[in-house]
Write a protein that holds these residues in place. Structure first.
Motif, short mmCIF file in Angstrom:
data_model
loop_
_atom_site.label_atom_id
_atom_site.label_comp_id
_atom_site.label_asym_id
_atom_site.label_seq_id
_atom_site.Cartn_x
_atom_site.Cartn_y
_atom_site.Cartn_z
N UNK A 1 0.61 -0.72 0.12
CA UNK A 1 0.33 -0.03 0.14
C UNK A 1 0.64 1.21 0.05
N UNK A 2 2.06 1.45 0.46
CA UNK A 2 2.64 1.87 1.11
C UNK A 2 3.71 2.54 0.13
N UNK A 3 3.51 1.27 -1.33
CA UNK A 3 3.80 1.25 -2.46
C UNK A 3 3.88 2.33 -3.51
N UNK A 4 2.44 2.84 -3.00
CA UNK A 4 1.44 3.90 -4.08
C UNK A 4 2.10 5.59 -3.64
N UNK A 5 2.71 5.81 -2.48
CA UNK A 5 2.59 6.93 -2.22
C UNK A 5 4.26 7.86 -2.90
N UNK A 6 3.37 8.56 -3.51
CA UNK A 6 3.77 10.04 -4.06
C UNK A 6 5.64 10.31 -3.63
N UNK A 7 5.65 10.18 -2.00
CA UNK A 7 7.15 10.25 -1.96
C UNK A 7 8.24 9.32 -2.20
N UNK A 8 7.29 7.73 -1.84
CA UNK A 8 8.45 6.76 -1.91
C UNK A 8 9.69 6.95 -3.65
N UNK A 9 8.44 7.29 -4.48
CA UNK A 9 9.53 7.45 -6.20
C UNK A 9 10.53 9.13 -5.75
N UNK A 10 9.96 10.00 -5.59
CA UNK A 10 10.68 11.60 -5.13
C UNK A 10 12.03 10.85 -4.06
N UNK A 11 11.64 9.77 -2.76
CA UNK A 11 13.17 9.63 -2.48
C UNK A 11 13.77 8.27 -3.50
#
Ligand SMILES: Cc1ncc(C[n+]2csc(CCOP(=O)(O)OP(=O)(O)O)c2C)c(N)n1
Ligand SMILES: [Mg+2]
Length: 329
Positions: free
Chosen positions: A155-165
């Motif tokens: 679920x967290x993998x759909x968070x925007x901050x993951x891709x900024x990271x």
């Protein structure tokens, strides 16, 4: 579910297998006990159990070296036990007592250990991902050869901050292993309903981050993949993604009756892919241990967990003065 046991004969010693058996069993029995204490009203607030996912953290800890770091979400008891934090201290934190690792002021989702390099325990979905990259940034800056394991869910993998990271971790070639613990559900939402693709790791390709799928019900497969990922990071090649396919047997948290899936679905995974049963079978069929040896380990673990629970019940409530300590404003 795309997880299956390994069929090839593993090249692993009896001692190693017993260690994994013991470590996974500790997590399972600890979580079962936490569930009981919750039911008795001794644990309040949120409590997310890790039952079913034990091979993920035990396999990856087997690939870690002293000084490596780990950070995860609220489903964190297994991570703490696997990196060697005291079961009594974890359990007493769950019951909100003075002997807890956050002095009874943090609860299930907020525990840390400087000594074991465990950086929490984060209740905000995905929040630990940039923090994990930050830890890796510090290690890169210090050039100390350390790696950070940053765990997060499907679920967290759909968070925007993951891709900024991902972008920053790739630009700076940070020594971070992003571990997607894909347990197929985010609260009551099945992965197919929340996520546009079946696999998630390949999203890293957009940032030039390599990755792979791992059978998270097989501790040996997890360890092998972990070693590969860690070697990549230590060689200065930057981040690596492991999408570990796993399954949680219990509801999202203690207050979830899990009506969004059938009992049969859970039962099937338990019967066909249970990670502890897998190692148990390897031990028995490889004649590395007898039923009696395993019974002795079961007894030993039960004792550790019972002692942790006793400590958690007997430790006093934090004193009122504690309201004024450990605050930053
Ligand atoms: C920013 C934010 N949004 C929503 C929530 C509520 N919430 C808590 S856990 C969760 C699901 C996360 O699922 P996943 O990342 O797959 O982890 P799992 O619980 O399966 O380990 C949600 C939506 C939250 N805590 N934080
Ligand atoms: Mg999930």
């Amino acid at each position: 579910m795309a997880v299956r046991k390994t069929t090839k004969k593993p090249n692993v010693s009896a001692e190693e297998l017993k260690t994994y058996y013991r470590e996974m069993l500790l997590i399972r029995r600890f979580e079962e006990k936490a569930g009981q204490l919750y039911g008795m009203g001794l644990i309040g607030g949120f409590c997310h159990l890790y039952i079913g996912q034990e091979a993920v953290v035990v396999g990856l800890e087997a690939a870690a070296e002293d000084g490596d770091k780990r950070i995860t979400s609220y489903r964190d008891h297994g991570h703490m036990l696997a990196c060697g934090m005291d079961p009594g201290g974890v359990m007493a934190e769950l019951t909100g007592r003075e002997g807890g690792l956050s002095k009874g002021k943090g609860g299930s989702m907020h525990m840390f250990s400087k000594e074991k390099h465990f950086y929490g325990g984060h209740g905000i979905v995905g929040a630990q991902v940039p923090l994990g990259a930050g830890l890796a940034f510090a290690d890169k800056y210090k050039d100390n050869g350390r790696v950070t394991f940053t765990y997060f869910g499907d679920g967290a993998a759909n968070q925007g901050q993951v891709y900024e990271t991902f972008n920053m971790a790739a630009i700076w070639q940070l020594p971070v292993v992003f571990v997607i613990e894909n347990n197929q559900y985010a609260m009551g939402t099945a992965q197919a309903r929340s996520t546009s693709t079946k696999d998630i790791y390949h999203r890293g390709e957009a940032f030039g981050i390599p990755g792979e799928i791992v059978n998270g019900m097989d501790v040996l497969a997890v360890k092998e993949a972990g070693e590969k990922a860690v070697a990549h990071c230590r060689a200065g090649k930057g981040p690596y993604i492991l999408e570990v396919k796993t399954y949680r047997y219990r509801g999202h948290s203690m207050s979830d009756p899990a009506k969004y899936r059938t009992r049969e679905e859970v039962q099937k995974v338990r019967e066909q892919s249970d990670p502890i049963e897998h190692v148990r079978e390897l031990l028995l069929t490889g004649k590395h241990a007898t039923e009696d040896d395993l019974k002795a380990i079961d007894k030993e673990i039960k004792e550790v967990v019972n002692q942790a629970a006793e400590f958690a019940k007997e430790s006093p409530e934090p004193s009122l003065d504690e309201l004024w300590t450990d605050i930053y404003a």
